[in-house]
Scaffold this motif. Structure first.
Motif, PDB file in Angstrom:
ATOM      1  N   LEU A   1      63.137 121.271  50.640  1.00  0.00           N
ATOM      2  CA  LEU A   1      63.135 121.823  49.157  1.00  0.00           C
ATOM      3  C   LEU A   1      63.867 120.967  48.253  1.00  0.00           C
ATOM      4  CD1 LEU A   1      63.122 125.562  49.981  1.00  0.00           C
ATOM      5  CD2 LEU A   1      61.430 124.313  49.344  1.00  0.00           C
ATOM      6  N   CYS A   2      65.116 120.714  48.645  1.00  0.00           N
ATOM      7  CA  CYS A   2      65.973 119.843  47.637  1.00  0.00           C
ATOM      8  C   CYS A   2      65.141 118.585  47.154  1.00  0.00           C
ATOM      9  CB  CYS A   2      67.298 119.636  48.146  1.00  0.00           C
ATOM     10  SG  CYS A   2      68.134 121.172  48.135  1.00  0.00           S
ATOM     11  N   VAL A   3      64.747 117.820  48.233  1.00  0.00           N
ATOM     12  CA  VAL A   3      63.848 116.685  48.086  1.00  0.00           C
ATOM     13  C   VAL A   3      62.722 116.956  47.272  1.00  0.00           C
ATOM     14  CG1 VAL A   3      62.716 114.850  49.277  1.00  0.00           C
ATOM     15  CG2 VAL A   3      64.915 115.578  50.236  1.00  0.00           C
ATOM     16  N   ILE A   4      61.860 117.779  47.488  1.00  0.00           N
ATOM     17  CA  ILE A   4      60.770 118.011  46.759  1.00  0.00           C
ATOM     18  C   ILE A   4      61.105 118.225  45.254  1.00  0.00           C
ATOM     19  CG2 ILE A   4      58.783 119.568  46.429  1.00  0.00           C
ATOM     20  CD1 ILE A   4      58.491 119.812  49.510  1.00  0.00           C
ATOM     21  N   LEU A   5      61.929 119.300  45.099  1.00  0.00           N
ATOM     22  CA  LEU A   5      62.514 119.390  43.737  1.00  0.00           C
ATOM     23  C   LEU A   5      63.067 118.211  43.119  1.00  0.00           C
ATOM     24  CD1 LEU A   5      62.992 121.612  41.519  1.00  0.00           C
ATOM     25  CD2 LEU A   5      65.095 122.231  42.660  1.00  0.00           C
ATOM     26  N   LEU A   6      63.768 117.180  43.950  1.00  0.00           N
ATOM     27  CA  LEU A   6      64.329 116.018  43.174  1.00  0.00           C
ATOM     28  C   LEU A   6      63.261 115.317  42.731  1.00  0.00           C
ATOM     29  CD1 LEU A   6      66.999 114.488  42.536  1.00  0.00           C
ATOM     30  CD2 LEU A   6      66.842 113.384  44.902  1.00  0.00           C
ATOM     31  N   ILE A   7      62.237 115.152  43.302  1.00  0.00           N
ATOM     32  CA  ILE A   7      60.951 114.190  43.174  1.00  0.00           C
ATOM     33  C   ILE A   7      60.396 114.897  41.953  1.00  0.00           C
ATOM     34  CG2 ILE A   7      58.904 113.255  43.931  1.00  0.00           C
ATOM     35  CD1 ILE A   7      59.720 113.481  46.959  1.00  0.00           C
ATOM     36  N   TYR A   8      60.246 116.025  41.929  1.00  0.00           N
ATOM     37  CA  TYR A   8      59.631 116.632  40.675  1.00  0.00           C
ATOM     38  C   TYR A   8      60.177 116.522  39.255  1.00  0.00           C
ATOM     39  CZ  TYR A   8      57.730 120.474  37.823  1.00  0.00           C
ATOM     40  OH  TYR A   8      57.408 121.124  36.717  1.00  0.00           O
ATOM     41  N   LEU A   9      61.835 116.925  39.611  1.00  0.00           N
ATOM     42  CA  LEU A   9      62.352 116.744  38.391  1.00  0.00           C
ATOM     43  C   LEU A   9      62.481 115.164  37.943  1.00  0.00           C
ATOM     44  CD1 LEU A   9      65.641 118.857  39.193  1.00  0.00           C
ATOM     45  CD2 LEU A   9      63.736 119.288  37.448  1.00  0.00           C
ATOM     46  N   VAL A  10      62.557 114.004  38.800  1.00  0.00           N
ATOM     47  CA  VAL A  10      62.362 112.839  38.368  1.00  0.00           C
ATOM     48  C   VAL A  10      61.186 112.503  37.683  1.00  0.00           C
ATOM     49  CG1 VAL A  10      62.339 110.473  39.258  1.00  0.00           C
ATOM     50  CG2 VAL A  10      64.076 112.084  40.192  1.00  0.00           C
ATOM     51  N   ILE A  11      59.958 112.822  38.162  1.00  0.00           N
ATOM     52  CA  ILE A  11      58.843 112.611  37.674  1.00  0.00           C
ATOM     53  C   ILE A  11      58.300 113.414  36.302  1.00  0.00           C
ATOM     54  CG2 ILE A  11      56.257 112.797  37.931  1.00  0.00           C
ATOM     55  CD1 ILE A  11      57.001 112.495  40.789  1.00  0.00           C
ATOM     56  N   THR A  12      58.721 114.551  36.085  1.00  0.00           N
ATOM     57  CA  THR A  12      58.482 115.642  35.022  1.00  0.00           C
ATOM     58  C   THR A  12      59.524 115.381  34.025  1.00  0.00           C
ATOM     59  OG1 THR A  12      59.077 117.550  36.268  1.00  0.00           O
ATOM     60  CG2 THR A  12      56.611 116.588  36.455  1.00  0.00           C
ATOM     61  N   THR A  13      60.723 115.347  34.291  1.00  0.00           N
ATOM     62  CA  THR A  13      61.744 115.707  33.123  1.00  0.00           C
ATOM     63  C   THR A  13      62.420 114.558  33.214  1.00  0.00           C
ATOM     64  OG1 THR A  13      63.251 116.590  35.026  1.00  0.00           O
ATOM     65  CG2 THR A  13      61.726 118.088  34.005  1.00  0.00           C
ATOM     66  N   ARG A  14      63.521 114.659  32.372  1.00  0.00           N
ATOM     67  CA  ARG A  14      64.478 113.751  31.975  1.00  0.00           C
ATOM     68  C   ARG A  14      66.149 114.234  32.142  1.00  0.00           C
ATOM     69  NH1 ARG A  14      60.830 111.172  32.895  1.00  0.00           N
ATOM     70  NH2 ARG A  14      59.705 109.642  31.840  1.00  0.00           N
ATOM     71  N   PHE A  15      66.259 115.282  32.781  1.00  0.00           N
ATOM     72  CA  PHE A  15      67.400 115.923  32.949  1.00  0.00           C
ATOM     73  C   PHE A  15      68.174 115.194  34.093  1.00  0.00           C
ATOM     74  CE2 PHE A  15      64.658 119.994  32.073  1.00  0.00           C
ATOM     75  CZ  PHE A  15      64.818 119.925  30.827  1.00  0.00           C
ATOM     76  N   TRP A  16      68.706 114.105  33.575  1.00  0.00           N
ATOM     77  CA  TRP A  16      69.421 113.291  34.569  1.00  0.00           C
ATOM     78  C   TRP A  16      70.767 113.767  35.303  1.00  0.00           C
ATOM     79  CZ3 TRP A  16      66.489 109.865  35.998  1.00  0.00           C
ATOM     80  CH2 TRP A  16      65.438 109.203  35.038  1.00  0.00           C
ATOM     81  N   PHE A  17      71.321 114.919  34.430  1.00  0.00           N
ATOM     82  CA  PHE A  17      72.495 115.528  34.935  1.00  0.00           C
ATOM     83  C   PHE A  17      72.142 116.176  36.073  1.00  0.00           C
ATOM     84  CE2 PHE A  17      75.687 118.790  34.990  1.00  0.00           C
ATOM     85  CZ  PHE A  17      76.966 118.078  35.019  1.00  0.00           C
ATOM     86  N   THR A  18      71.084 117.092  35.821  1.00  0.00           N
ATOM     87  CA  THR A  18      70.463 117.942  36.987  1.00  0.00           C
ATOM     88  C   THR A  18      70.370 116.978  38.159  1.00  0.00           C
ATOM     89  OG1 THR A  18      69.909 119.570  35.336  1.00  0.00           O
ATOM     90  CG2 THR A  18      68.789 120.036  37.420  1.00  0.00           C
TER      91      THR A  18
END
Length: 458
Positions: free
Chosen positions: A19-36
């Motif tokens: 789940l963490c890996v999927i969420l990490l991939i999603y955040l990298v692709i769709t957002t720019r919340f680098w701290f998160t």
């Protein structure tokens, strides 16, 4: 509890990591919340590391258990981990196996100490040699008990070559029977003569070759038996001589008194002297026969060994003894066979031995109903057994130890040398004379020879 179980923790950890890996991939692709994204990456890495450490800890415990078993380390304990781990049954099993191994080791150590104590207390010498697989390594001495050290007057060496250098005669005798065997040897140990019964038993255990050397001093035993035999012999000889000398001495005094102070003898004096002289002569002849019998025992001729067929030998005995047995109304039966068994012996001496045995059987059958004598033979273990069996009076337990003593006889007219001669004949043939008896049922004397050939007759 359920949440502590290995399966639950592994599945939960894997799901959370995915789940963490999927969420990490999603955040990298769709957002720019680098701290998160950075925090989530660090959390995912910690999860992977935690799961790996959990798995690795179990693997390390298994390795520790395996090492403890291989090294027989009984100090390792898993009781605490069994209470709080995900594998309580596994750690309990580890604990039980280590405890069982410890108990087995303690039992083996106790039995080893018991065996060592027994071997040290045995009055016979015991040396155990361990041969190394590599030829360049010397042969080790695994055991050298106290009796062996005392008999050989040697320290407890670790290697065989050291003991061989100190006792070369003993080492040479051991090498002569190193592959297994028994022999009697005479050695000089510390300037003293010793007679040893030596036996070597080869043995293979746990891919190692061992040699068990067993020996004991038989000098005292031999001297004791010789002294006992001489005492018996002297007793019998003294008895026979006294039986002959006493009447001779008495009659000599009688004759001397009859002729004392007389210049001539009348007819009456001669009548008194004549029976005395005849008795002296008869007893003198008896004493002379006794001496001849003694010489017969002591001066048996050396055997002229030749191949003999058992069947033909017994046929000679049948021709010789059948008339004697028939005259006593005794049934003499000699078993025949279709096989020829050949052994090395002196025909005249073997015939003499069998004649002695058959003659004894005939005398033992006096007054017996349905008397019979059976002579048979067999080949067993490369040895020939010729047995003379009768249903006569037999030999009592009291007399069993005396029947081979020279001049001992249970018959009034017996010379007491037949069995002695027979046993001496067998000794000269490197054989033995065996006896068994159930009085008034069955008595058997067996001549045991070494066979040299066996053939079937077609």
């Amino acid at each position: 509890m359920f949440y502590q179980r290995f399966t639950f923790r592994v599945i939960a950890g894997l799901l959370l990591i995915n789940l963490c890996v999927i969420l990490l991939i999603y955040l990298v692709i769709t957002t720019r919340f680098w701290f998160t994204i950075t925090g989530l990456a660090i959390f995912t890495t910690l999860m992977v590391y935690t799961l790996y450490g959990y798995m690795n800890q179990l693997n390390q415990d298994i390795k520790r258990f395996r090492t403890a078993v291989n090294t027989r380390d009984h100090t390792l304990a898993f009781s605490k981990k069994a209470a709080r781990s995900s594998f309580p049954e596994l750690y309990v099993t580890f604990e039980e196996i280590l405890r069982s191994q410890k108990n087995i080791q303690l039992e083996q150590d106790a039995f080893f100490q018991l065996t060592q104590t027994i071997l040290q207390q045995i009055p016979a010498g015991i040396i155990v040699l361990k041969e190394n697989q590599q030829d360049e390594k010397p042969v080790e001495i695994s055991l050298l008990n106290t009796a062996a050290a005392d008999l050989l007057q040697t320290p407890s060496y670790t290697y065989w070559h050291r003991l061989a250098e100190r006792n070369p005669e003993f080492a040479a005798e051991v090498e002569a029977v190193r592959q297994g065997g028994k022999r009697f040897v005479a050695l000089t140990v510390a300037d003293k003569k010793v007679q040893l019964s030596l036996e070597v038993v080869p043995l293979q255990l746990y891919q190692h070759n061992y040699s068990i050397i067993y020996f004991q001093n038989i000098k005292d035993e031999i001297e004791s038996k010789e002294s006992e035999a001489w005492n018996r012999l002297v007793g019998v000889i003294s008895h026979e001589i006294l039986n002959s000398i006493t009447p001779i001495s008495s009659l000599s005094d009688t004759v001397n008194s009859l002729i004392a102070d007389k210049q001539s003898l009348n007819a009456e004096d001669l009548e008194d002297i004549r029976p005395a002289i005849q008795t002296i002569r008869r007893r003198s002849e008896g004493l002379l026969d006794f001496v001849k019998d003694y010489r017969l025992i002591a001066e048996l001729p050396a055997p002229d060994l030749k191949p003999l067929a058992v069947g033909e030998t017994l046929q000679h005995i049948k021709v010789l003894m059948h008339p004697f047995a028939a005259g006593k109304q005794i049934r003499l039966q000699i078993e025949q066979t279709s096989a020829k068994i050949t052994f090395s012996a002196d025909l005249k001496l073997v015939e003499q031995a069998l004649i002695n045995l058959v003659t004894n059987s005939i005398h033992a059958l006096e007054g017996i109903k349905d008397p019979h004598i059976l002579i048979d033979y067999k080949l067993e273990g490369r040895k020939v057994y010729i047995t003379v069996t009768d249903n006569g009076k037999g030999i009592t337990a009291e007399h069993m130890d005396k029947i081979f003593v020279p001049f001992f006889s249970t018959r009034n007219q017996g010379s007491g040398i037949g069995l002695t001669i027979t046993r001496n004949i067998m000794k000269m043939h490197s054989g033995t004379l065996e006896v068994s008896s159930i009085p008034f049922q069955q008595t058997s004397f067996t001549l045991v020879f070494n066979a040299i050939e066996w053939k079937s007759v077609n």
